[in-house]
Design a protein around this motif. Structure first.
Motif, mmCIF file in Angstrom:
data_model
loop_
_atom_site.group_PDB
_atom_site.id
_atom_site.type_symbol
_atom_site.label_atom_id
_atom_site.label_comp_id
_atom_site.label_asym_id
_atom_site.label_seq_id
_atom_site.Cartn_x
_atom_site.Cartn_y
_atom_site.Cartn_z
ATOM 1 N N GLY A 1 0.796 -1.232 0.000
ATOM 2 C CA GLY A 1 0.000 0.000 0.000
ATOM 3 C C GLY A 1 0.821 1.271 0.000
ATOM 4 N N ILE A 2 2.128 1.169 0.131
ATOM 5 C CA ILE A 2 2.951 2.379 0.207
ATOM 6 C C ILE A 2 3.955 2.367 -0.945
ATOM 7 C CG2 ILE A 2 4.651 3.636 1.611
ATOM 8 C CD1 ILE A 2 3.229 2.518 4.078
ATOM 9 N N HIS A 3 4.036 3.469 -1.662
ATOM 10 C CA HIS A 3 4.967 3.589 -2.780
ATOM 11 C C HIS A 3 5.833 4.813 -2.607
ATOM 12 C CE1 HIS A 3 3.408 0.301 -5.164
ATOM 13 N NE2 HIS A 3 2.209 0.670 -4.752
ATOM 14 N N PRO A 4 7.128 4.683 -2.825
ATOM 15 C CA PRO A 4 7.881 3.474 -3.137
ATOM 16 C C PRO A 4 7.853 2.471 -1.973
ATOM 17 C CG PRO A 4 9.339 5.382 -2.973
ATOM 18 C CD PRO A 4 7.983 5.875 -2.724
ATOM 19 N N PRO A 5 8.080 1.197 -2.252
ATOM 20 C CA PRO A 5 7.909 0.185 -1.207
ATOM 21 C C PRO A 5 8.874 0.352 -0.023
ATOM 22 C CG PRO A 5 8.836 -0.776 -3.207
ATOM 23 C CD PRO A 5 8.488 0.621 -3.537
ATOM 24 N N ILE A 6 8.407 -0.113 1.121
ATOM 25 C CA ILE A 6 9.221 -0.037 2.344
ATOM 26 C C ILE A 6 10.166 -1.240 2.355
ATOM 27 C CG2 ILE A 6 9.143 0.025 4.861
ATOM 28 C CD1 ILE A 6 6.289 0.953 4.699
ATOM 29 N N PRO A 7 11.446 -1.052 2.727
ATOM 30 C CA PRO A 7 12.360 -2.202 2.799
ATOM 31 C C PRO A 7 11.844 -3.262 3.786
ATOM 32 C CG PRO A 7 13.567 -0.154 3.059
ATOM 33 C CD PRO A 7 12.118 0.200 3.064
ATOM 34 N N SER A 8 12.151 -4.516 3.466
ATOM 35 C CA SER A 8 11.630 -5.619 4.295
ATOM 36 C C SER A 8 12.143 -5.540 5.731
ATOM 37 C CB SER A 8 11.992 -6.955 3.669
ATOM 38 O OG SER A 8 13.373 -6.995 3.422
ATOM 39 N N SER A 9 13.369 -4.990 5.919
ATOM 40 C CA SER A 9 13.904 -4.896 7.289
ATOM 41 C C SER A 9 12.989 -4.022 8.152
ATOM 42 C CB SER A 9 15.318 -4.306 7.279
ATOM 43 O OG SER A 9 15.302 -3.001 6.767
ATOM 44 N N LEU A 10 12.480 -2.955 7.549
ATOM 45 C CA LEU A 10 11.623 -2.045 8.321
ATOM 46 C C LEU A 10 10.229 -2.652 8.528
ATOM 47 C CD1 LEU A 10 11.899 0.665 9.681
ATOM 48 C CD2 LEU A 10 10.944 1.746 7.675
ATOM 49 N N ILE A 11 9.732 -3.358 7.508
ATOM 50 C CA ILE A 11 8.418 -4.016 7.665
ATOM 51 C C ILE A 11 8.506 -5.015 8.825
ATOM 52 C CG2 ILE A 11 6.767 -5.604 6.590
ATOM 53 C CD1 ILE A 11 7.211 -4.265 3.974
ATOM 54 N N ALA A 12 9.630 -5.748 8.885
ATOM 55 C CA ALA A 12 9.797 -6.736 9.968
ATOM 56 C C ALA A 12 9.760 -6.039 11.327
ATOM 57 C CB ALA A 12 11.107 -7.487 9.784
ATOM 58 N N MET A 13 10.419 -4.871 11.411
ATOM 59 C CA MET A 13 10.424 -4.129 12.691
ATOM 60 C C MET A 13 9.014 -3.637 13.028
ATOM 61 S SD MET A 13 13.955 -2.018 12.202
ATOM 62 C CE MET A 13 13.826 -0.868 13.539
ATOM 63 N N TYR A 14 8.331 -3.089 12.036
ATOM 64 C CA TYR A 14 6.972 -2.591 12.268
ATOM 65 C C TYR A 14 6.056 -3.727 12.740
ATOM 66 C CZ TYR A 14 7.829 1.933 9.943
ATOM 67 O OH TYR A 14 8.288 3.173 9.612
ATOM 68 N N MET A 15 6.146 -4.870 12.035
ATOM 69 C CA MET A 15 5.258 -5.981 12.380
ATOM 70 C C MET A 15 5.582 -6.503 13.786
ATOM 71 S SD MET A 15 3.117 -6.134 9.992
ATOM 72 C CE MET A 15 2.183 -7.510 10.603
#
Lengths: 254, 545
Positions: A34-48
């Motif tokens: 849902g966010i462009h440009p995409p969020i790096p996976s490292s940050l998604i992991a931290m958010y989750m």
């Protein structure tokens, strides 16, 4: 709304277990797609990680919600009629984890993600064309009554030297920008030059990417060493132009 | 004289790092516990409520063994420095030799005061003022010891009173260097927060191993008090930190950038995660504590909103300015800075969310306090309206400054962070007495059922204590590393093979090791304290009331 599971045991559709599961999937999908440009996976992991932590806190902060949350899990683990799905899940989960571990262990050809310091600490003093400049004390000599005149001179230098990468709008979107990794800095971003004193920018222009300390990954910057082509005065003028054109005030040495 | 000595091939830096931090952790605990033992004792003396006196004595019981262990670790640390860094110690003793003798005398004084304070508790029961006076001396010695040690470590960062060649010309200037007072204040507050968290963990471990209901009630209450102290000290701590940071920038801009924007900048993301966990943990403990108060159900509906606000703030707080991205991800983003997330990565966003988190924690405390009461004051509705209006206006003001911070120059933005802090302090100063006044006359619909807490609440107290310890280790690493390759910044260079700043991953491992060793030691202290404990029935008197 309730679903009958037999043996006088029921699970509400709006059970905290299902709601939290739905929330986690929904938030993950928003962050991932849902966010462009995409969020790096490292940050998604931290958010989750934080979101899972917050959900666990909420569920376990009340005994009644906690018990309600555990209810479908208890039923799933104890009901005789759910023996088949229980066995399937029991086999499936270790398989998924095994596959995931295998994927993690596979050799990768991509260079590892690195911690690059965007604004490394500058040296005390630098030497430009045999002139020693103490960065913490250096001020732009062209800030005075004739700012407009020097800004125009800086403008000319900028458009002959900097524009191809940093763009005519100073937003890092020059026509060569897409061929450079990482792409040139966006001067209009409030997190770039607005955070720095003018002498910091002077240092970066004069010494370029090669003059970065190790923490700033000098091997990872295409910025030329402009002291070879420009005089110290010309560099100060272009720095003046960048600040005046973007409207940012340089940070003052404290 | 050789410059450096290595023993058994182990890194001298790692040995001194571990012993210095362990000594510091225990010292912080030993300085903090007498402070709140004395405060609680004074409360007990003033109110005549014996449960406070018993609690203060329980705190004091932890002091003697901790003090012995602290001094043993201090002595080992001293030997480590003398043996492994002979040239550095020789120089350092030339500068601070006199203060070292003074330091040893203070330690002697603290030992005498500590033993008199604890062992004289019962004997001086009828001479309470005299006992409080001894407690005051104990605290004075402890704080003075810390101040002396602070002068040494801040001199290493911001040397003053010496020539460029390192020769001393003013001992007072060397002591009163720019970092001394900010660190004194910062550590004094941090010690209280840390000590409170460790005491709460001590109470939690006793709660979990309690053999009867009375013990559970007592240790539940003790855990609550410890946690309350930790939170109260934690809230003003960032402001003392800002002051210290400001002095670092003033002294040497390069050191400031190294610390905040350069090689050590990623460390602050870790710090944000740990403090976020502490804040959420504290709130969780309060929310779960509301379960043991009849009437608290009325406030339960506010918990999801508070949690949502805190989670959003937490996420913004630890969003880094520059991202760790793979090459493929970086190409998709098109830059090292993400156009949306980098906006959240700068200080104006961070300052805003930290202040909102503090306000949210304050609100959690307020609903906890109000849980079992209904105000009957005639102006309660008006009072509540004013109360929540102030909080709403202040929250709006903080967010307004946060957004406006993006559009003003840096010198103005720095002032905004101060206005935000002052706004939060304004809420504390005005709303706390207002809340007390509203509930001065109230119907009690449910009292706190001490001891009726699920075990997970106590595990959270232990998580908070571990997080505090890890955080202290991390910040110790930050402070020391800001000197880069200097023993004494720009005066005495570190020429050993360890003169580089270790990676954050390596530092995290050492800090974790220190935390584990520290908690083993704390476990031993708790165990020995329990062995010494001769519990009196009177301690549980308050429960019957």
């Amino acid at each position: 709304m309730e679903v009958k599971t037999g043996e006088k045991r029921t699970i509400r559709i709006f059970n905290p277990f299902f709601i939290s599961g739905f929330l986690l999937v929904f938030i993950y999908l928003v962050l991932k797609f849902g966010i462009h440009p995409p969020i790096p996976s490292s940050l998604i992991a931290m958010y989750m990680g934080i979101i899972i932590f917050a959900i666990i806190l909420y569920i376990s902060s009340s005994e009644s919600i906690f018990q309600e949350f555990l209810h479908p899990i208890n039923l799933f683990l104890t009901l005789d009629r759910l023996k088949v799905p229980r066995t399937v899940i029991g086999i499936f989960i270790p398989l998924i984890l095994g596959f995931w571990s295998y994927q993690m262990a596979l050799p990768k050809y991509e260079p590892p993600a690195g911690l690059r310091t965007i604004h490394p600490a500058p040296p005390d003093e630098i030497s430009v064309k045999d002139e020693k400049i103490v960065l913490s004390k250096a001020n732009n000599p062209f800030r005075g009554d004739e700012v407009e005149k020097y800004k125009k001179e800086g403008w000319e230098i900028y458009f002959s030297r900097c524009m191809p990468c940093h763009g005519d709008n100073l937003n890092g979107n020059g026509h060569w920008a897409k061929r450079i990794n990482p792409i040139p800095i966006n001067f209009r971003d409030p997190g770039t030059i607005a955070m720095m004193p003018e002498s910091f920018i002077f240092w970066r222009v004069a010494k370029g990417g090669m003059g970065l300390p190790d923490e700033g990954a000098p091997w990872d910057s295409a910025m030329p060493v402009w002291e070879h082509d420009l005089s110290a005065e010309e560099i100060w003028k272009v720095v003046l132009f960048i600040y005046e054109e973007t409207g940012f005030q340089p940070k003052k040495w404290q | 004289m050789v410059d450096y000595v290595t023993i058994w091939g182990i890194s001298s830096r790692d040995i001194s790092w571990v012993f210095a931090q362990l000594h510091l952790n225990l010292a912080a605990f030993v300085i903090a516990v007498p402070t709140f033992a004395l405060i609680v004792e004074i409360i007990g003396f003033k109110t005549g409520d014996e449960r406070y006196d018993n609690l203060a004595k329980d705190f004091a019981r932890l002091i003697t063994i901790s003090l012995s262990l602290t001094s043993i670790l201090g002595a080992i640390f001293l030997f480590v420095i003398i043996v492994l860094y002979p040239k550095f110690f020789s120089y350092f003793s030339q500068i601070f030799g006199g203060t070292m003798v003074f330091y040893a005398m203070l330690f002697f004084g603290e030992f005498i005061a500590a033993y008199l304070y604890y062992y004289g508790w019962d004997r001086l029961k009828n001479k309470k003022l005299l006992h409080i006076f001894i407690g005051f001396f104990l605290n004075s010695f402890g704080i003075a010891i810390m101040f002396v040690a602070n002068a040494w470590v801040t001199f290493m960062m911001m040397p003053s009173g010496v020539k460029e060649t390192g020769e001393l010309y003013s001992l007072w200037e060397a002591i009163n260097n720019p970092g001394w007072w900010p660190l004194n204040v910062h550590r004094l507050i941090a010690n209280l927060a840390f000590g409170g968290a460790i005491v709460a963990a001590y109470a939690a471990s006793n709660f979990l191993s309690a053999e009867n209901e009375k013990e559970r009630e007592y240790y539940d209450w003790m855990g609550y008090v410890g946690n309350f102290i930790a939170v109260s000290a934690l809230i003003p701590l960032p402001f003392a930190g800002y002051w210290f940071g400001l002095e670092i920038y003033k002294y040497d801009q390069q050191m400031g950038i190294t610390l905040m924007g350069g090689v050590l900048s990623w460390l602050w993301i870790l710090q944000a995660i740990i403090i976020g966990v502490i804040f959420l943990g504290i709130n969780y403990y309060l929310w779960i504590g509301m379960e043991r108060i009849e009437g608290a159900e009325r406030y339960r509906k506010y918990v999801p909103a508070l949690l949502l606000v805190m989670t959003i703030c937490f996420i913004i707080w630890f969003t880094p300015h520059s991202l760790v991205a793979s090459l493929e991800e970086a190409r998709k983003i098109g830059a090292t800075l993400h156009p949306i997330l980098s906006v959240l990565g700068i200080m104006t966003a961070k300052n805003t969310v930290v202040n909102i988190m503090i306000l949210s924690t304050f609100l959690s405390f307020i609903i906890y306090r109000r849980s079992g009461k209904i105000p009957i004051t005639s102006w309660a509705r008006l009072g509540n309206f004013i109360f929540f209006s102030i909080i709403a206006v202040v929250a709006g003001y903080i967010i307004f400054l946060g957004i406006r911070g993006y559009f003003v120059e840096t010198t103005v933005r720095i002032n905004y962070s101060m206005y935000q802090v002052l706004a939060v302090l304004f809420v504390f100063i005005v709303c706390t007495p207002l809340d007390v006044a509203i509930y001065r006359k109230s119907n009690v619909i449910g009292s706190i059922k001490w001891g009726h807490m699920p075990p997970r609440s106590q595990y959270m107290l232990i998580v908070i204590a571990v997080s505090f310890t890890w955080l202290m280790g991390l910040m110790g690493f930050a402070r020391s590393s800001s000197r880069l390759n200097w023993h004494v910044y720009k005066i005495m260079e570190d020429t050993s093979h360890s003169a580089f700043v270790p990676s954050l991953g390596y530092a995290a491992k050492i800090v974790s090791l220190i935390t584990i060793i520290f908690f083993i030691m704390i476990g031993v202290i708790f165990f020995l304290t329990k062995m010494l404990e001769h519990r009196q029935e009177e301690k549980f008197k308050f429960i019957k009331e």
